[in-house]
Design an enzyme around this catalytic site. Structure first.
Site, short mmCIF file in Angstrom:
data_model
loop_
_atom_site.label_atom_id
_atom_site.label_comp_id
_atom_site.label_asym_id
_atom_site.label_seq_id
_atom_site.Cartn_x
_atom_site.Cartn_y
_atom_site.Cartn_z
N THR A 208 0.91 -1.16 0.05
CA THR A 208 -0.08 -0.14 -0.01
C THR A 208 0.83 1.35 0.04
O THR A 208 0.80 2.08 -0.61
CB THR A 208 -0.92 0.15 1.05
OG1 THR A 208 -1.53 -1.23 1.49
CG2 THR A 208 -2.03 0.99 1.22
N LYS B 280 6.67 11.02 21.83
CA LYS B 280 6.71 12.20 23.03
C LYS B 280 5.27 12.73 23.75
O LYS B 280 4.99 13.33 24.36
CB LYS B 280 7.22 13.44 22.66
CG LYS B 280 8.55 13.24 22.04
CD LYS B 280 9.07 14.70 21.46
CE LYS B 280 10.22 14.46 20.44
NZ LYS B 280 10.35 15.82 19.52
N1 CP Z 1 -2.50 -5.46 0.64
C1 CP Z 1 -1.94 -4.43 1.58
O1 CP Z 1 -2.50 -3.87 2.42
O2 CP Z 1 -0.62 -4.90 1.52
P1 CP Z 1 0.48 -4.22 2.80
O3 CP Z 1 -0.01 -4.47 4.18
O4 CP Z 1 1.81 -4.75 2.20
O5 CP Z 1 0.45 -2.71 2.34
#
Ligand code: CP
Length: 305
Positions: free
Chosen positions: A51, A79
């Protein structure tokens, strides 16, 4: 167009179809730098490979510059800074925010305090709408249509945000579903009620073999260790399903296997070279779809088809 993309419900059926059409345009012409001078913030409070990198690739191909973080430990959140203050700051620095966060509802909250559009890149077990749009694009590309398809959703249907968003988006297109999961990870009742209200048929089973030969799409999911509060419960279900080549020998010729990835053991590697395997292409489709989503939220329309 909505200002934000937090839930797949923020898009109408028309918004979805227009986004998929734009994605096709970007696949044909992937370098269209309409966002020169814009700054996109990519803020990931949870791990991600596809993503984050596909969004960043999409923003780069559109000519935008990217700021952000993928490691909360490097930010002032350590923090004690609140999510509200973090989002207010980031919206002062950027034209668009892409956010992943482990808390359900956090993306909606961020959209309420941000002065720029927010895209939900996954909020806990709730929604992952951009994954859904790339899933729809993958289904349309491989099946030539979205209407009237039989879709088997397999694995973690309780915590799997991708199946929740996908099921709701597909409900525009007269699908039928088979939900395959262990008892502990069944599709939550609220989503089944949603299908009943829309008159969409579904069946539930624990048996991975059930309905495989009638499926147009088999959508496998990972059992999400990070969502379990009880490690013993996770150990009990973690390897419950593994799809292998012999299981799909009598499937429809054009049946495609999708998986949002990462996979652990849900799809045996002997499936990877089969004509049914489509999960790596599906991940590539994320770049074109996310180019379309960014462009739509920033109201860039004059794209080359
Ligand atoms: N499909 C998907 O959300 O993969 P990632 O968690 O690698 O972003």
């Amino acid at each position: 167009m909505p200002k934000h993309l937090i839930s797949i419900h923020d898009f109408t059926c028309d918004d979805i179809l227009k986004t998929l059409e734009m994605a096709r345009g970007f696949e044909n012409n992937p370098y269209q730098p309409f966002l020169k001078g814009k700054i996109v913030a990519s803020i990931f409070f949870e791990p991600s490979t596809r993503t984050r990198l596909s969004f960043e690739t999409a923003a780069n191909r559109l000519g935008a510059r990217i700021i952000g973080f993928s490691d909360v430990d490097s930010t002032s959140i350590t923090k004690g800074e609140s999510l509200k203050d973090t989002i207010k700051m980031v919206s002062n620095y950027s034209d668009l925010i892409i956010m992943r966060h482990p808390l359900e509802g956090s993306a909606r909250y961020a959209s309420e305090v941000s002065s720029v559009p927010v895209i939900n890149a996954g909020d806990g077990a709730n929604q992952h709408p951009t994954q859904t749009l790339l899933d729809l694009y993958s289904i349309l590309k491989t099946q030539g249509k979205l209407d009237g398809l039989r879709i088997n959703l397999v694995g973690d249907l309780k915590y799997g945000r991708t199946v929740h968003s996908l099921m709701q988006a597909m409900s525009f297109f007269n699908p039928s579903f088979v939900f395959t999961s262990p008892e502990e990870l069944k599709m939550p009742q609220e989503y089944k009620d949603y299908l009943v209200a829309k008159g969409i048929p579904y069946t539930e089973t624990k048996n991975l073999h059930e309905g495989l030969n009638d499926a147009d799409i088999i959508y496998m999911t990972r059992v999400q260790k990070e969502r379990f509060t009880d490690p013993i419960e996770y150990e009990r279900v973690k390897n419950v399903y593994s799809l292998n080549l012999s299981m799909i020998s009598n499937c429809k010729p054009n049946m495609k296997i999708l998986h949002p990835l990462p996979r652990v053991n849900e799809i045996s590697q002997d499936v990877d070279n089969s004509s049914h395997a489509y999960y790596f292409e599906q991940a590539e489709n994320g770049v074109y779809t996310r180019m379309a989503i960014i462009s739509k939220l920033l109201e860039i329309d004059n794209l080359t088809k």
